[in-house]
Enzyme design. Structure first.
Site, PDB file in Angstrom:
ATOM      1  N   HIS A 155      57.730  33.911  57.488  1.00 34.51           N
ATOM      2  CA  HIS A 155      56.640  34.713  56.930  1.00 34.51           C
ATOM      3  C   HIS A 155      56.299  35.943  57.754  1.00 34.51           C
ATOM      4  O   HIS A 155      55.615  36.845  57.257  1.00 34.51           O
ATOM      5  CB  HIS A 155      55.392  33.842  56.763  1.00 34.51           C
ATOM      6  N   ASP A 363      53.694  43.827  60.583  1.00 36.43           N
ATOM      7  CA  ASP A 363      53.301  42.702  59.732  1.00 36.43           C
ATOM      8  C   ASP A 363      54.465  42.309  58.838  1.00 36.43           C
ATOM      9  O   ASP A 363      55.213  43.178  58.360  1.00 36.43           O
ATOM     10  CB  ASP A 363      52.103  43.081  58.859  1.00 36.43           C
TER      11      ASP A 363
END
Length: 460
Positions: A155, A363
């Site tokens: 992720h 991110d």
């Protein structure tokens, strides 16, 4: 249809309401409910000599919760996973701490999880492992004889080879990765980074479609950019119109425009730079003073870790300095909140925000950016200012992309957003919303599982 088994560090309780649970938890629970399956993870409890996992059932889904030894849990979670892998994958090598004892504890926990999970597995199960806490899990299951299909989704960002080589255990981790049948990453850049390492450093070979050969292992590495439950978020945003919370928000703003940021309190989110950019914006564009308010929601994260405590102090000082410099008796420029809000409340805040500021230093995806887009009023949408280093930047091309290391550049983007004509705002929002509506959390889940189901057939 084969049974689905999901492994994650924490397990979403079946009693947790959808409005409170994250989008990922809702999608995984939905996938399990459709197929029938098992969700396995840490219980959140520690004890010496932990017993076998506690198993209970809710509908078609079984839940298995495993306690951990206290020292193993510390070495695994705070030590290697979040003290080593998290800063590495977010390109913060100065914060990386590597201790062999933590690395060994990380492997012990994965081996322990494999031993606890194996008796619960059926030969034709499809196992889907989530995130950096469990990279070695497939290798440990293979050692115990499990031959079924195992997929892994990462992720967070995957670092470039130059950064990844800084990790003393890099070679062992990639050997572990090779025991999955399908490895999912957030972006094509992440895929390119891992495949480049495999071909140049690990001497593996790469086939079209992300196929990989590494020693005697064959697997695929593919980008699956994660989405949100767009329909549910749009519904929440529309439902918020005229409700008490929206009225309170509007009354507190007293007709001023709103800029909003929602980030976990983490050094990867670029919050000091965001605050500095807001201060520079007020200094260089004084015409916006008293006409807008910035709200930064930053729930506390890993509050016991020294680096996070220092970050919290830094942000409190920056917020105090900005408000001390520019506040009026009837206006506070920056509202800084250290607590979480439910999805419906966030949807109301997003919908009323003329500017959404999502500026992480790095991110994996950043779903706040997509939530902000989904919550907008199509007739009068706000503008998304987005870091080019967020995975979402690949899809949300209608955003104003910024470099989070460029404080003045971000301040200029804030000014541009606040002065942007409504026609351009609508056009940019529509470009972003098309992506948000097309690539949802549900299509992401279905796409990964469909490819995992065919993994051995596609690339044997």
């Amino acid at each position: 249809m084969a049974r689905l088994v999901i492994v994650s560090n924490r397990v979403a309780s079946p009693r947790e309401r959808a409005a409170k649970a994250g989008g990922l938890a809702v999608a995984l629970r939905e996938a399990l409910s459709q197929r029938g399956g098992l969700w396995f993870g840490w219980s959140g409890e520690t004890q010496v000599d932990p017993p076998p996992p506690k198993v209970f059932r809710s509908g078609r889904v079984s839940y298995a919760l495993q306690d951990l030894d206290p020292e193993d849990q510390r070495a695994h979670y705070a030590g290697y996973a979040n003290g080593t892998l998290w800063p590495l994958c977010h390109y913060r090598l100065g914060l990386l701490s590597f201790r062999r004892a933590d690395w060994e504890g990380y492997r012990r926990v994965n081996a322990h999880f494999a031993r606890s999970l194996l008796p619960l597995l059926k030969p034709d199960d499809i196992v889907w492992v989530h995130d950096y806490h469990f990279i070695p899990l497939a290798a440990e299951l293979r050692k115990l004889g499990f031959e079924g299909r195992i997929g892994y989704f990462h992720h967070i960002p995957w670092p470039t080879p130059e950064v990844f080589l800084s990790l003393p255990s890099h070679a062992a981790l990639v050997r572990d990765i090779s025991h999955y049948d399908l490895v999912g990453l957030q972006t094509e850049d992440d895929v390119r980074a891992l495949l480049t390492y495999i071909s140049s450093e690990a001497r593996g070979w790469i086939a079209p479609g992300g196929g990989v050969g590494l020693k005697d292992r064959r697997f695929r590495v593919v980008a699956y950019p994660i989405g949100i439950d767009a329909e549910a978020f749009v519904k929440d945003a529309r439902a918020s119109v005229g409700k008490d919370e929206e009225k309170r928000l509007k009354e507190s703003l007293a007709g001023r425009a709103l800029a909003v940021g929602v980030d976990r309190l983490d050094y990867s989110k670029g919050l000091p730079s965001k605050f500095a950019a807001f201060g520079d914006f007020l200094a260089r564009y004084p015409e916006h003073r008293s006409k807008m308010t910035m709200m930064q929601i930053a729930p506390l994260s890993r509050a016991e870790v020294t680096e996070y405590q220092a970050l919290r102090r830094e942000l409190e000082e920056l917020a105090g300095a900005i408000n001390g410099e520019y506040a009026e008796f009837d206006w506070v420029p920056l509202r800084y909140l250290n607590r979480p809000f439910q999805r419906a409340t966030l949807a109301a805040i997003y919908r009323n925000a003329r500017l959404g500021i999502v500026t992480p230093l790095r991110d994996g995806m950043n779903l706040v950016a997509k939530e902000y887009v989904a919550a907008q009023d199509p007739e009068n949408p706000g503008v998304l200012v987005l870091s080019r280093f967020a995975g979402a930047a690949d899809e949300l091309t209608g955003a104003l992309l910024v470099n989070p290391y460029d404080v003045e550049g971000m301040a200029d983007a804030f000014h541009r957003a606040f002065t942007m004509p409504v026609e351009e705002r609508r056009e940019r929002w529509r470009t972003n919303m098309d992506k948000v509506e097309t690539n949802t959390i549900h299509s992401w889940c279905e796409g990964f599982l469909a490819d995992l189901s065919q993994a051995a057939d596609h690339f044997g």
